[in-house]
Design an enzyme around this catalytic site. Sequence first.
Site, PDB file in Angstrom:
ATOM      1  N   ASP A 281       0.853  -1.180   0.000  1.00  0.00           N
ATOM      2  CA  ASP A 281       0.000   0.000   0.000  1.00  0.00           C
ATOM      3  C   ASP A 281       0.902   1.247   0.000  1.00  0.00           C
ATOM      4  O   ASP A 281       2.124   1.164   0.168  1.00  0.00           O
ATOM      5  CB  ASP A 281      -0.975  -0.026   1.183  1.00  0.00           C
TER       6      ASP A 281
HETATM    7  C1  NOJ Z   1      -4.151   3.789   0.021  1.00  0.00           C
HETATM    8  C2  NOJ Z   1      -5.320   2.886   0.230  1.00  0.00           C
HETATM    9  O1  NOJ Z   1      -5.210   2.234   1.473  1.00  0.00           O
HETATM   10  C3  NOJ Z   1      -5.486   1.838  -0.851  1.00  0.00           C
HETATM   11  O2  NOJ Z   1      -6.732   1.213  -0.659  1.00  0.00           O
HETATM   12  C4  NOJ Z   1      -5.401   2.459  -2.197  1.00  0.00           C
HETATM   13  O3  NOJ Z   1      -5.614   1.486  -3.202  1.00  0.00           O
HETATM   14  C5  NOJ Z   1      -4.033   3.107  -2.359  1.00  0.00           C
HETATM   15  N1  NOJ Z   1      -3.875   4.144  -1.338  1.00  0.00           N
HETATM   16  C6  NOJ Z   1      -3.833   3.720  -3.729  1.00  0.00           C
HETATM   17  O4  NOJ Z   1      -4.582   4.858  -3.887  1.00  0.00           O
END
Ligand code: NOJ
Length: 713
Positions: free
Chosen positions: A257
């Site tokens: 993430d």
């Molecule tokens: C953070 C989020 O937790 C995740 O769900 C998301 O896909 C990513 N950022 C990318 O934007």
Amino acid sequence: MDVEQLLQRMTLRQKLAQMTQLHPYLFDESKVDELTGPNSDLKLSEDDLYLCGSLLNTFWAETRLNLQQKHMERDPNAIPMLFMQDVIHGHRTIYPIPLGMAATFNPQLLQDCAEMAAKEAAASGIDVCFSPMADLCRDARWGRIAESFGEDPYLNEQMTAATVKGYQAENRTAACVKHYAAYGAAEAGRDYNTVDMSLRTLHEYYLKGYEAAVKAGAKMVMSSFNTLNGIPAAGNRYLMNDVLRNKNSFNGCVVTDYNAVREMIAHGFAENEKECAYHAISCNNDMEMMSSTYLRFGEELVKEGRLSVAQIDECVRRILTLKQELGLFESPNRHTDAKLADELFYCKEHLDICQAAAEESCVLLKNNGILPLQKGGKTIAVVGPFAKSKALIGTWAMAADESQTHTLLDGLQKTSPADRFTFAEGCTMQLGEEDVSGVPLALSAAEQADLIIVALGEAQWDSGEGASRTKLRLSPAQKTLLTQLKKTGKPIVGVIFAGRPLVLTDVIDDFDALLYAWHPGTMGGDAIARLLYGEVCPSGVCPVSFARDEGQFPLYYNHYTTGRPCHGDNDPNAYSSRYKDCSNTPLFPFGYGLSYTQFAVEGFTLSSETMQKGGSITATARVKNVGTVAGKAALQWYVRDRFGSCVRPVLELKGFEKIALAPGEEKSVSFTLTEETLAFYHDDLSLFAEAGDFDLYCGLSSVDTISLPFRLV
Ligand code: NOJ
């Protein structure tokens, strides 16, 4: 393209660049200020930027074409970049939030929606959708419950698999199931917080959704922000290597993430960025999202012998294989087509499917008979901050055009032009704003009306990532509006928009009828109007338990009994497992939802009262529409295992079916139980069913069931 030959040609640095995922803003100096999150210290050279293997969050075809071209001109190996995006419940044409889709109990409908989203995404230059989110959630304080399929592992499995199939149909896009793992169990519902649970609970409940997505063929997995039992997920060898790669045989790509690799420092797990890179690569996180530790420290780690070239190659091989499977080597921009994207966005077919999904997602929580409304001849006050709002889209719909939203007022006027609608906003929507200066106008509209439709709830910005809350009631301003409206004595139909199951205990009595609409997406207004006027019959059911009080969290129907079970609110035993000031039960239980018709479940039988090990038994029942209008029933099958060497839940959903029935129509439904259906994880993590007594329940909610006993021998 021969991936092995390509790997041999690549330098170590080029490989590490493949493993780096960046945000496109880095390529555009003027956009730097628009960014959120930690991003200033990536310390990458321009050459590094153009070598990197993938980008996240590019919305439009033009952006992709432009960046891909620049990249291809510079990459000595001419390896196309992968483009990934948060397509969660639609790309531009938006269907209900995942929690709303879970309420449909209709995986096929979700699959169709996901396929629709993938068509728009692919034409917009998106290769990978960062979805489904398989994080099981038992605590509605967590804002991201909106992105989840709720509290039940079986429903979660069905919905995550359906999403994957929809995205990956005809190889349009790849699905990236997230957030691995157990992110939805953040302590106290606070986002990014610690997750600590037994491995048995992890396997029995929390991992199942991700596993179902992997089984359905998800090409990617995203590791999560949280710690799991003391170790950040992305650096958790048990989770990432032993379970995901070995037990689940996942051979696809893993992306971390956003900045999660560097967050290992803040967790207090890694001392510096080099250690972060070491842990993340050792755990087979093939790509790091929006950090640059692989590129900056990977070569050093290999030189020191802490990581091997073979380990790096494993990661890069998976990335190149994904690119190959998606067809990028033959056609670096594959489906990207700005003209097609424009034709698809908000086209009739896509609006229709979003409307059908919104109609099935709404849950009728209460109805004293006022619904459905008769058309014509009435003055209706349509009040509340959501009544004429276009902000009905919900969290994570970054490419949506809110101006395209069909509002509730639009929908009502369209559905029943012979009624007269007067609008007043009454108060503000967002938590903390609390402006009630519009209440007098709303009251005067209400006083002159035959009926009030009040549209209340939770602003879309108050749910989703970073939107954990401790108080899940309507905002003070909205509560004031409702209390004042109630004083008019006029009948009140409530429509609640929200990203989570709000606590409705102190307002439920104010409504004559209440429709729970979640954040329903582009077609929400039309869908709700059609439901209120009975053009379609409500058929959504609760995918989560609605708490009576925030103090009940975590709250879920499939709990254990305890040694001192509480036998109802009037149980005289003070020393049973209970609260002194609140019932144990939810206000609205899992699987519950009203309809405008009535269904009877009859003729429930089992093919045998005994199941042999390795055998199966089949249950059958007839569902009959005994009311006067057509409707859909969500028939649910639950099992109770009376005794186990590990205690078993009071009920577990094992199957469901959405059945459409005309008035008077009857359908026979069957459900086959196998030994596998009865298997559970034991203390040593072995998975098998234990011989003994069981009950099979069949019904229209987790509390409205009939049951038959059977034995596994
Ligand atoms: C953070 C989020 O937790 C995740 O769900 C998301 O896909 C990513 N950022 C990318 O934007």
